[in-house]
Design a protein around this motif. Structure first.
Motif, PDB file in Angstrom:
ATOM      1  N   SER A1338       0.835  -1.204   0.000  1.00 33.94           N
ATOM      2  CA  SER A1338       0.000   0.000   0.000  1.00 33.94           C
ATOM      3  C   SER A1338       0.875   1.261   0.000  1.00 33.94           C
ATOM      4  O   SER A1338       2.044   1.216   0.369  1.00 33.94           O
ATOM      5  N   ARG A1340       0.409   3.658   1.992  1.00 30.71           N
ATOM      6  CA  ARG A1340       0.630   3.917   3.422  1.00 30.71           C
ATOM      7  C   ARG A1340       1.936   3.244   3.889  1.00 30.71           C
ATOM      8  O   ARG A1340       2.757   3.838   4.558  1.00 30.71           O
ATOM      9  N   ASP A1344       5.124   5.008   5.406  1.00 31.95           N
ATOM     10  CA  ASP A1344       5.345   4.839   6.847  1.00 31.95           C
ATOM     11  C   ASP A1344       5.371   3.357   7.211  1.00 31.95           C
ATOM     12  O   ASP A1344       4.411   2.818   7.757  1.00 31.95           O
ATOM     13  N   GLU A1347       4.581   2.436  10.809  1.00 31.00           N
ATOM     14  CA  GLU A1347       3.252   2.857  11.282  1.00 31.00           C
ATOM     15  C   GLU A1347       3.376   3.797  12.488  1.00 31.00           C
ATOM     16  O   GLU A1347       2.698   3.640  13.498  1.00 31.00           O
ATOM     17  N   ASP A1351      -3.050   9.130  10.150  1.00 34.18           N
ATOM     18  CA  ASP A1351      -3.551   9.396   8.793  1.00 34.18           C
ATOM     19  C   ASP A1351      -3.462  10.881   8.461  1.00 34.18           C
ATOM     20  O   ASP A1351      -3.170  11.257   7.324  1.00 34.18           O
ATOM     21  N   LEU A1354      -0.095  11.728   7.336  1.00 35.63           N
ATOM     22  CA  LEU A1354       0.158  11.224   5.970  1.00 35.63           C
ATOM     23  C   LEU A1354      -0.498  12.131   4.940  1.00 35.63           C
ATOM     24  O   LEU A1354       0.121  12.480   3.926  1.00 35.63           O
ATOM     25  N   TRP A1355      -1.776  12.509   5.192  1.00 37.26           N
ATOM     26  CA  TRP A1355      -2.483  13.376   4.225  1.00 37.26           C
ATOM     27  C   TRP A1355      -1.804  14.746   4.133  1.00 37.26           C
ATOM     28  O   TRP A1355      -1.714  15.332   3.063  1.00 37.26           O
ATOM     29  N   LYS A1373      -7.661   5.267  -1.714  1.00 37.30           N
ATOM     30  CA  LYS A1373      -7.006   6.340  -0.959  1.00 37.30           C
ATOM     31  C   LYS A1373      -5.591   5.933  -0.510  1.00 37.30           C
ATOM     32  O   LYS A1373      -4.782   5.548  -1.334  1.00 37.30           O
ATOM     33  N   LEU A1374      -5.340   5.977   0.810  1.00 37.55           N
ATOM     34  CA  LEU A1374      -3.990   5.663   1.317  1.00 37.55           C
ATOM     35  C   LEU A1374      -3.623   4.189   1.143  1.00 37.55           C
ATOM     36  O   LEU A1374      -2.451   3.826   1.211  1.00 37.55           O
ATOM     37  N   ASP A1375      -4.649   3.365   0.937  1.00 36.40           N
ATOM     38  CA  ASP A1375      -4.383   1.932   0.741  1.00 36.40           C
ATOM     39  C   ASP A1375      -4.208   1.586  -0.740  1.00 36.40           C
ATOM     40  O   ASP A1375      -4.319   0.418  -1.132  1.00 36.40           O
TER      41      ASP A1375
END
Length: 1486
Positions: A1338, A1340, A1344, A1347, A1351, A1354-1355, A1373-1375
């Motif tokens: 992903s 994401r 990162d 983790e 979120d 990240l955005w 989206k992030l995935d």
């Protein structure tokens, strides 16, 4: 019979079987023995002559060999008819029986037929005749009996009764023996024929009537050739040059096209069937109202069942050859059951007192001959199977490679490089291994049926009890096989995922080290590995159950059969004959009962691979040739979909079109579409002539610099030198250690980004194509180099003037000089026209130029294109280049051999050191290893005990009363011993399984740990394929192959040992024979293992280049296709596969060589056991004879497997050696140093100081940075500039300690970086690297992996890096799933992801290594503004080619040849008018 034989009887039983000197009657000798070879030849000749008539191989000149054979044939006819005329002459004096007329007539006519066949074969080009070889062999064998008889008669009677016939017979015998010897030699090859004349190749007719003997001869011939190789291998370690070249029919260029041809036939059949089904469905739909959807649903099942079958293609391509091996297997199975019957007769012989002793000796020698024949036929079968397996592997690898070069990008995304490499390495090997035992699918049931038939004859209906046990065991084996298959599928999925991840990690290792992400990715690998080991553990436990089942099966069958036999009827007494004949049959039963589940399990594993091969590779969509429609038009018309938006473009011939636009607008997609790399939804592409392509990320081969530029074209000195000069590569040749003969590492690792791009451009220029597609080639080079390349190559006065050029670019300084500009916005042509036209239109392009280009730059562009060097001067300079003659110095440089960057893979020589075994024993556990051996010894002791108990039981047969009284006790103890054996077998296998999991876990862990701690220099000089081979093939061997080998070795070792103990116990005199046999055995074993081990090592080393070449090719498919180099790369791949098979084929032959010799020793053990039983007949009871010989009969297999397993153990333990080698490579500095940990807020200021700093890439190489001394204050913005290869990127790598100092030091905020841990250092620095690397997973995870961030963080990072709009438009989206290497994002978007990573980390020191090279000017400007605001108080080091974007930096560091040339503010540097001034001037900034 009287008329035929006269007074002499045809058959006399007593004379043949019960006389002390046995003999056959003269009539029988003259009829049956004389006619047998004649009947054979007359029956076979019509078929053979018909075959010869249909198959003409050419004409063979009459040779001396042929003349002698023909003359001998005529003499034989004369000799036979001399007997006939003598009989007519004697008729006058007495009655002559008819046999004296018939036999000479028949034999004489047969000799004439044989002579005719000799000549006819010569005329039809047959070099060696199997048919006549069998005929002469039969003739000699049938003549041996009369040969002996005549001598016996003459010696007993003291005179010769019939002198003429006595003389003619010995002449006949001598001549037939001579013909037999002569038929062993080959004739010369036929004239006007290209037939293969390899002496290793036998001739066999299509009906294979004579193949047994001819092929057995071939086996001996090949074994003979191997002997010379074995002697060489025993004296000195073998090298590749010592190996034989591969037979033509085994080469890739023969077997791969054969498979692909059959696959095409399969596909066309499936298409035809589909057409027929649809046409029928259409007719039905016309008669009845049915919707098309309903028709589709109704036909879906029928369509599924008629998919093209890859299995059928394999069977048609390799089945016929494999079937010959199957015929040998059938024959061997039938012969196997002769020895138990001979054992029955031997036991009967020991009971009888008045039988002549020659009976016993004859039975002993018959057993020996039968076993020997079985050996020869079995190894002929194995030869065919292994060669089929070898061809199968070559064909599958070749087919995958060929398809991989032509599959679409969409299909490529469905299978990663790692998965396909796994399919080629491990899974193709499974196909090869399966062919060896595939015949067991039908052979096992046949052997079981035959064994049960003979058991029925021995023990009657009681055998049904044994059958019932077998039937009950089938569901157990079936359940185990099904569960094993499920686990195999699961394990293969985990293994594929692990290899895929490892492939990505190794490709992106530099990025992982720069970001200090090793721990996160290591955890990912270990998570997958743990799942893989869990499945492996379950499989091992199932295997332990399975092993117990097949080991105990023959015993349980024997136990129940014997128990039922003695209890069902009081008259039934178990004597030695019944017990040991049954036991030998049960031992035969053991192998098929063992093999059948294993073959089914292997078949299950391979059946999982068929869908993989079919769906992922062989049936993937591939590029249709209609992507390029070559027309006679002098223009190039485009009408294609890019990103689903319609584009219409016309590019006039010989013009230069520039394509500009934002990141992700479809520029590279346009180029890909032109190359046919994208799916065309509608419209058409027309391109006239050849194409040259320069990709955005240069693709460089692991070859010399010259080979990379020539790319298969012939070397022309003057053209080549002009290309080097035009692409500004001449100065680089002086820096490279071997000039243009320097070997370039995998992915061009030892070249800078700019050098790689220029080599890629030089390749295009040298190719002299008609159309040039240049995807942003100037982004990776300095401004002045970019100008040089544009002026000399791409521009209106460059080397490509007059050629059609499509240039994707972000550099606005070149746009005034192009013919047309195309502006792309979101995949659509926004504007198109010349530079002046677009300015006049005052549209988006004009606004863009006004914002991002100062007026003085625009003015300077006109100066650059006119004043700097006028066209006349350029054309004069170009002529000078083409006319220049190069001096001796350049010629010498050309001859100089470059330094080898990628070293040849090392191969250990000699015996595997004991240390390697000890290492494996240590990871298994020393105490556990000893316990495993103890359990194996115990199970053998239990088996011996059970059989000795059985021999005691059979002794009770002498007294029926005692036998009935003891029956329950005998059965009970026998059962207890057998069950104990079964329990011990399961315990030993179970314990071994625990050990193997432990070893597999530890070895993989140490390899993985070491590779994450290995310095970057190792990955620069080691091909990825070589490391992947450790993680795929070698770990597979440690996981699965090695434990199985250990299990088999221990089993066969203790089985062989127990056989010797039992035979010596029965006949102590046998101990005398054991010593010489053991010495021969030991010598053969060492002789074989020395060569076999080295062959395995050579095979292992020659395997890595196959996968390295494949990985390299798959990443450069678009370049290979664009230049039309598919066939050349296919040839290279085939050569690498053939090189690998060259060391595999002698391995097959060595196994046959070994098998024949070791089994001969086993057959000698059978012979001596039987002979000593015959000699000691008076003192031995039948039960001991039965026990001794039945054990001897099974020793052959044990001895053979023991040597094989010794060799396999040495070969497979090499995997441990190889893994240990890569687990012990010198590591880099520790990730953390506890007592030198920097403060938590370090670096708080961002001060960086270089003190007399020097660095080199590797020991022994020149310094790349020399005595660098400079101070940078916190918050300063430093621009690092210099020509390509000046050491700019090297300087950034030093900050991260990817390169360790050769002298001096670097301090950050007063902390010496060489003293702290690497992760403590690297986690506090941030880099946006030159080449953006993304991992599959992903978005994401790519931003990162630990983790650590929310979120929102990240955005926010995505917003600041201008990716927010793109990501928010994605459904996931992030995935959002990134494909391998981030292939589904443009290069610019990948670079923005790297920027987002940097924004997330937000450290005090930021390094940008040409980070915005692949990004358009507008986005570059946005990024620079983001960096200025977000990293305002940070220290920034930027390597950039676009000076205008960083002119506001505090200071500039100018590097030249690894030294500080200038270091000051931009204003001061321009005033000094040094190197920086020249670069600024080139960029229009001074």
């Amino acid at each position: 019979m009287e008329r035929l034989c006269g007074d002499e009887p045809f058959w006399e039983h007593n004379r043949t079987f019960y006389a002390d000197v046995p003999d056959l009657t003269e009539c029988f000798q003259l009829s049956v023995l004389s006619w047998t070879p004649c009947i054979y030849l007359w029956l076979i000749s019509p078929l053979y002559l018909f075959y010869l008539k249909r198959n003409n191989k050419g004409y063979i000149m009459m040779s001396l060999l042929n003349r002698v054979k023909t003359v001998f044939g005529f003499i034989l006819w004369i000799v036979c008819w001399t007997d006939l005329f003598a009989s007519f002459y004697e008729m006058k004096e007495k009655d002559i029986p008819l046999i004296y007329f018939i036999t000479p007539l028949i034999v004489g006519m047969t000799m004439l037929l044989a002579t005719f066949i000799i000549q006819f074969e010569r005329l039809r080009g047959v070099q060696s005749s199997g048919v006549l070889f069998i005929f002469w062999t039969l003739s000699v064998l049938c003549a041996i009996v009369p040969f002996r008889s005549k001598i016996i008669h003459a010696s007993t009677k003291g005179e010769i009764k019939d002198t003429l016939r006595f003389t003619t017979f010995y002449m006949y015998f001598g001549l037939t023996l001579a013909e037999l010897i002569l038929s062993c030699f080959n004739e010369k090859p036929p004239l006007f024929s290209s037939v293969v004349t390899d002496p290793c190749l036998g001739f066999y007719i299509s009906l294979q009537i004579h193949s047994i003997v001819a092929e057995c001869m071939k086996l001996f011939l090949i074994s003979g050739f191997f002997l010379s190789l074995a002697i060489k291998g025993y004296k000195n370690p073998l090298e590749t040059k010592d190996l034989w070249s591969l037979n033509k029919q085994d080469c890739s260029d023969t077997v791969v096209p054969e498979l692909l041809r059959e696959w095409e036939v399969e596909k066309s059949k499936a298409k035809r069937y589909e057409t027929v089904v649809y046409s029928r469905a259409g007719k039905e739909a016309n008669h009845v109202e049915v919707s098309p959807e309903e028709v589709e649903v109704l036909l879906s099942d029928r369509k599924k069942s008629h998919q093209p079958s890859f299995l059928r293609a394999l069977l048609r391509a390799f089945g016929p050859y494999f079937l010959i091996g199957s015929a040998f297997k059938l024959l061997q199975d039938l012969i196997t059951f002769i020895n138990p019957q001979l054992l029955r007769m031997l036991i009967e012989f020991t009971k009888e007192e008045r039988v002549p002793s020659w009976w016993g000796f004859s039975l002993a020698f018959l057993m020996f001959c039968c076993a020997l024949l079985q050996t020869l036929i079995l190894h002929q079968h194995f030869q065919y199977c292994f060669v089929t397996g070898m061809r199968l592997r070559s064909a599958i690898i070749g087919a995958i490679y060929r398809k991989s070069l032509v599959i679409t990008n969409e299909a490529k995304r469905s299978s990663t490089v790692g998965e396909v490499v796994n399919l080629m390495s491990v899974d193709a090997q499974r196909f090869m291994d399966l062919t060896t035992f595939l015949n067991m699918l039908w052979s096992s049931p046949l052997q079981i049926i035959l064994a049960l038939f003979f058991l029925w004859q021995t023990l009657g209906p009681s055998v049904l009890a044994g059958v019932a046990v077998m039937i009950l065991l089938i569901p157990l084996n079936a359940v185990i096989a099904m569960k094993t298959r499920t686990y195999q599928v699961e394990q293969m999925q985990y293994k594929d995922a692990r290899i895929k991840l490892m492939n990505e990690i190794l490709n992106g290792m530099k990025v992982l080290k720069l970001y200090a992400w090793e721990v996160s990715f290591k955890e990912k690998v270990l998570q997958i590995r743990q799942k893989e080991l869990n499945v492996l553990r379950k499989t091992a436990y199932l295997s332990a159950l399975s092993t117990m089942a097949w080991t105990s099966a023959p015993f349980l069958v024997a136990l129940t059969t014997f128990a039922v036999y003695v209890t069902v009827d009081k008259e039934n007494v178990l004597d030695a004959e019944k017990a040991f004949v049954s036991l030998s049959l049960f031992n035969i039963l053991r192998f098929p009962l063992n093999m059948l589940p294993q073959v089914i399990s292997s078949l299950a594993q391979v059946s999982v691979l068929f869908p993989l091969l079919f769906m992922d590779i062989l049936n993937s969509g591939f590029y249709a040739t209609h992507c390029y429609s070559y027309t006679n038009e002098w223009n190039h018309e485009l009408n294609i979909h890019v990103l689903n938006i319609l584009i219409n473009v016309l590019v006039p011939q010989g013009s230069l079109l520039a394509v500009v636009g934002h990141v992700g607008c479809g520029k590279s997609s346009l180029v890909s579409a032109l190359l046919g790399e994208m799916e065309k939804l509608e419209g058409h592409i027309s391109i006239r002539g050849s194409v040259a392509y320069v990709p955005q990320q240069a693709w460089i081969q692991n070859a010399t610099l010259r080979d990379n530029i020539l790319f298969g074209k012939p070397y022309v000195e003057q053209k080549y030198r002009c290309v080097l000069e035009a692409c500004a590569l001449t100065p680089d040749l002086e820096v490279l250690p071997g000039g243009d003969q320097t070997e370039i590492g995998e992915k061009g690792i030892n070249l800078s980004g700019g050098q790689r791009q220029r080599v890629s451009l030089a390749r295009a220029l040298y190719s002299e194509a008609d159309v040039y597609l240049l995807d942003d080639p100037l982004s990776a080079v300095d401004a002045h180099v970019a100008k040089h390349i544009f002026d000399n190559v791409i521009g209106p006065e460059g080397a490509l003037r007059g050629k059609t050029r499509i240039l994707v670019t972000h550099g606005i300084s070149f746009l005034p000089q192009v013919d047309n500009i195309m502006v792309l916005v979101d995949g659509m042509v926004s504007e198109m026209g010349s530079y002046q036209d677009l300015l006049k239109q005052n549209g988006a392009f004009a606004d863009f130029l006004r914002n991002y280009s100062l007026e003085d730059i625009i003015e300077d562009m006109s100066v650059m294109s006119n004043d700097v060097e006028n066209p006349k001067t350029k054309s004069i300079r170009r002529r000078r280049c083409s006319e220049r003659r190069h001096g001796d110095q350049q010629q010498e440089k050309k001859e100089a051999k470059g330094e080898k960057l990628i070293q040849a893979e090392t191969t250990e020589t000699g015996r595997v050191k004991f240390k390697v075994y000890w290492e494996y024993a240590k990871v298994v556990g020393p105490l556990l290893s000893i316990f495993i051996c103890f359990l194996y010894a115990s199970q053998s002791a239990a088996a011996i005990g059970a059989n000795i108990w059985l021999s005691q039981w059979t002794n009770d047969a002498r007294n029926n009363t005692i036998a009935h009284e003891k029956v329950h006790m005998r059965v009970g103890v026998y059962a207890a011993l057998g069950i104990t054996q079964g329990f011990l077998v399961m315990s030993s296998t179970f314990t071994l399984a625990l050990g193997k999991i432990q070893a597999a876990c530890k070895l993989h862990q140490s390899l993985l740990d070491n590779k994450f701690h290995t310095p970057q220099a190792f990955f620069d000089t080691t091909p990825i394929g070589r490391i992947i081979n450790r993680f795929s093939k070698d770990i597979y061997v440690i996981d699965e192959a090695l434990p199985y080998t250990v299990l088999m070795f221990l089993g066969t070792f203790f089985a062989s040992l127990s056989t010797m103990i039992v035979i010596i116990f029965s006949t102590p005199i046998f101990a005398v024979v054991i010593v010489p046999l053991a010495l021969i055995y030991f010598f053969v074993q060492r002789f074989y293992v020395a060569t076999s081990r080295q062959l395995k090592r050579l095979e292992s080393v020659s395997r890595s280049p196959i996968y390295s070449h494949f990985s390299e090719s798959i990443t450069g498919t678009s370049v290979i296709r664009a230049y039309g180099r598919n066939s050349a790369f296919v040839l290279m791949s085939d050569m690498k596969v053939d090189e690998n098979q060259k060391s595999y084929y002698p391995g097959i032959v060595s196994n046959r060589w070994l098998g024949v010799r070791i089994e001969f020793i086993g057959n000698c053990i059978v012979l001596f056991a039987a002979l000593f039983a015959v000699i000691g007949k008076e003192s031995l009871n039948p039960s001991l004879v039965g026990l001794s010989v039945s054990y001897a009969l099974q020793v052959t297999m044990s001895l053979n497997w023991m040597v094989r397993m010794t060799s396999d153990l040495e070969s497979n333990i090499v995997a441990v050696e190889r893994v240990k080698e890569y687990s012990e490579t010198p590591p880099e500095a520790p990730w953390e140093v506890e007592d030198k940990k920097p403060p938590g807020d370090w670096p708080s200021e961002g001060n960086v100081e270089f003190v007399d700093y020097s660095v080199r890439y590797r020991a022994g190489l020149d310094l790349v940075l020399r005595n660098i001394s400079l101070k940078v204050k916190g918050g300063e913005k430093i621009g690092i500039v210099g020509r390509t290869g000046a050491g700019k990127s090297s300087m950034t790598l030093c900050l991260f300690r990817l390169l360790e100092a050769a002298g001096g030091e670097i301090t950050i905020d007063g902390v010496k970086i060489k003293e702290i841990g690497l992760h403590d250092l690297r986690s506090k620095l941030t880099i946006i690297p030159q080449e953006p690397v993304l991992f599959s997973g992903s978005l994401r995870m790519n931003l990162d992996p630990f983790e650590k961030y929310s979120d929102d963080d990240l955005w926010n990072a995505l917003t600041l890096s201008h990716l927010h709009k793109f990501v928010s438009n994605q459904p996931a989206k992030l995935d959002l799933e990134c494909s391998e290497g981030g292939e589904n994002l443009s290069v610019g978007q990948r670079q923005l992801v790297c920027l987002a990573r940097a924004l997330l980390r937000k450290t005090r020191i930021l390094i940008l290594d040409e980070a915005t090279a692949a990004i358009d000017l507008e986005t570059d400007d946005l990024i620079q503004s983001t960096i200025r605001t977000q990293f305002e108080d940070c220290t920034i080091f930027t390597i950039a080619h676009r000076l205008n974007t960083i002119m506001d930096y505090t200071r500039f560091l100018v590097l030249d040849k690894g030294q500080v040339a200038e270091f000051d503010t931009p204003v001061n540097l321009i005033t000094q008018k040094g190197i920086f001034y020249g670069m600024a001037k080139d960029a229009g900034l001074a």
